[in-house]
Design an enzyme around this catalytic site. Structure first.
Site: not given
Ligand SMILES: NC(=O)C1=CN([C@@H]2O[C@H](COP(=O)(O)OP(=O)(O)OC[C@H]3O[C@@H](n4cnc5c(N)ncnc54)[C@H](O)[C@@H]3O)[C@@H](O)[C@H]2O)C=CC1
Ligand SMILES: CC(=O)C(=O)O
Ligand SMILES: [Mg+2]
Length: 370
Positions: A15, A75, A94, A96, A118, A270
């Site tokens: 990206r 990133k 970002y 994290h 974020e 992340d």
């Molecule tokens: N690995 C990657 O490339 C990427 C990772 N992410 C990550 O994905 C994760 C989720 O992001 P979003 O969906 O945007 O967040 P969000 O805030 O939209 O959703 C998170 C959900 O988790 C729920 N939650 C919190 N604690 C909980 C628990 N103990 N049990 C069940 N549910 C629980 C919340 O109520 C909420 O609905 C974040 O850590 C984000 O940084 C996002 C984009 C890319």
């Molecule tokens: C959210 C994040 O960590 C990514 O898009 O890589």
């Molecule tokens: Mg990361």
């Protein structure tokens, strides 16, 4: 303002912080944008594409960091990047920070002002600069699970949607926010049997209406998580407590009760991951096995589809980036949503949940900015 865009240097991160279209907007608003040569190569944008819209191409990241008042990236900065940041320079990307003490110390030492995509908020309680990448990662999570489920990849040898007469994969999605919803949409679309677990009843009600019976919803408790994880072929980790380390909802002791060769996709990696056995992986080597369970923990999943992701990210970051370029730090003081993005300022940690996770002192913005 002088705005700089270095080329992303994380493994298989394609990206770019500003697309040519976004650079055109900054230039139209009177800013000078300096882009490292080949920064747009991953999305097929050439140096000439940036020159045509008024950007200036520089030959090294060092020149970009040295000559810019604000750095726009994708990133979190890597060690060779954070040591080039300095006081009175804004970093917009970002971060994290919660699971990353080395980066936190690097940013604090630099004296820069770091705004984390974020944790920027919107008036509806959402995270507008995380959401587009969560949409991408949620959708990709099911593709990743489908690949990892293949026997040749170590998985159970199961087709997510099954075929007529053969049952489909059972998928548990833990966290029903943006990632979880988009993962569930893909999984339901493929014909999987899907359960979404969340701790917010309000959110579960919304999901119940959205899926109209095509996905089940469950309130998050130790019991419900255990039951769904033990019965699943695929578990998607999608929880978030903004800015904080992810809660560890699946312990190592649970793996032995899971279906052999089931797949865990920890999108929340992340923020440290929500499975105890998760550690970050890369697109070059995305999976590993623990106790017979396949783990996929790529921390920059959207980097694999940079054309879609850079466009979606720039759509969301543009108004905030322009506000920062127009007003500098005053934009942070004036706009409560941008203010929520401030994680580091002049050697102080200004985001409480990150400070708590890191065990470092927290400074409210009023103190840090004084
Ligand atoms: N690995 C990657 O490339 C990427 C990772 N992410 C990550 O994905 C994760 C989720 O992001 P979003 O969906 O945007 O967040 P969000 O805030 O939209 O959703 C998170 C959900 O988790 C729920 N939650 C919190 N604690 C909980 C628990 N103990 N049990 C069940 N549910 C629980 C919340 O109520 C909420 O609905 C974040 O850590 C984000 O940084 C996002 C984009 C890319
Ligand atoms: C959210 C994040 O960590 C990514 O898009 O890589
Ligand atoms: Mg990361």
């Amino acid at each position: 303002m002088k705005v700089g865009v270095p080329k992303e240097i994380k493994v298989h991160e394609y990206r770019v912080g500003l697309t040519p279209g976004a650079v055109r907007e900054y230039v139209a608003a009177g800013h000078r944008v300096m882009i490292e040569t080949n920064a747009g190569a991953g999305i097929g944008a050439t140096d000439d594409d940036y020159r045509i819209v008024g950007g200036t191409i520089l030959t090294s990241a060092a020149e970009v960091f040295a000559s810019s008042e604000m750095i726009v990236k994708v990133k979190e900065p890597q060690p060779s990047e954070w040591c080039q940041l300095r006081e009175n320079q804004i970093l917009f990307t970002y971060l994290h920070l919660a699971p990353d003490p080395d980066q936190a110390k690097g940013l604090l030492k630099s004296g820069c002002t770091a705004i984390a995509y974020e944790t920027v908020t919107d008036p509806h309680g959402g995270l507008p600069l995380l959401a587009p990448m969560s949409e991408v990662a949620g959708r990709l999570a099911i593709e990743a699970a489908g690949s990892a489920l293949k026997r040749s990849a170590g998985g159970r040898g199961l087709l997510i949607g099954g075929v007529p007469g053969v049952q489909p994969a059972r998928i548990a999605v833990i966290g029903g926010g943006v990632v979880g919803t988009h993962a569930a949409r893909m999984a339901v679309g493929l014909g999987a049997e899907v359960t979404i677990i969340d701790r917010s009843i309000v959110r579960l009600r919304e999901l119940d209406e959205l899926f109209e019976g095509r996905a089940r919803t469950r309130f998050s408790t130790i019991d419900s998580v255990e039951e769904e994880v033990f019965a699943a072929d695929v578990v998607i980790g999608a929880v978030l407590v903004p800015g904080a380390s992810a809660p560890k909802l699946v312990r190592r002791s649970m793996l032995s009760s899971m279906r052999k060769r089931a797949v865990l996709v920890d999108v929340a990696i992340d923020q440290g991951g929500c499975f105890e056995t998760s550690h970050p992986t890369t697109h070059a080597d995305p999976t590993y096995e623990v106790d017979g369970i396949i783990h996929y923990c790529v921390a920059n999943m959207p980097g694999a589809v940079p054309l879609t992701s850079s466009q979606a990210l720039n759509n969301a970051t543009l108004p905030f980036g322009l506000a920062l370029a127009n007003k500098g730090f005053t934009a942070v003081l004036e706009n409560p949503h941008l203010r929520a993005g401030l994680n580091v300022h002049r050697g102080r940690l200004t985001y409480e949940a990150a400070a708590e996770s890191l065990g470092l002192p927290f400074s409210p913005i009023e103190q840090a900015a004084a």
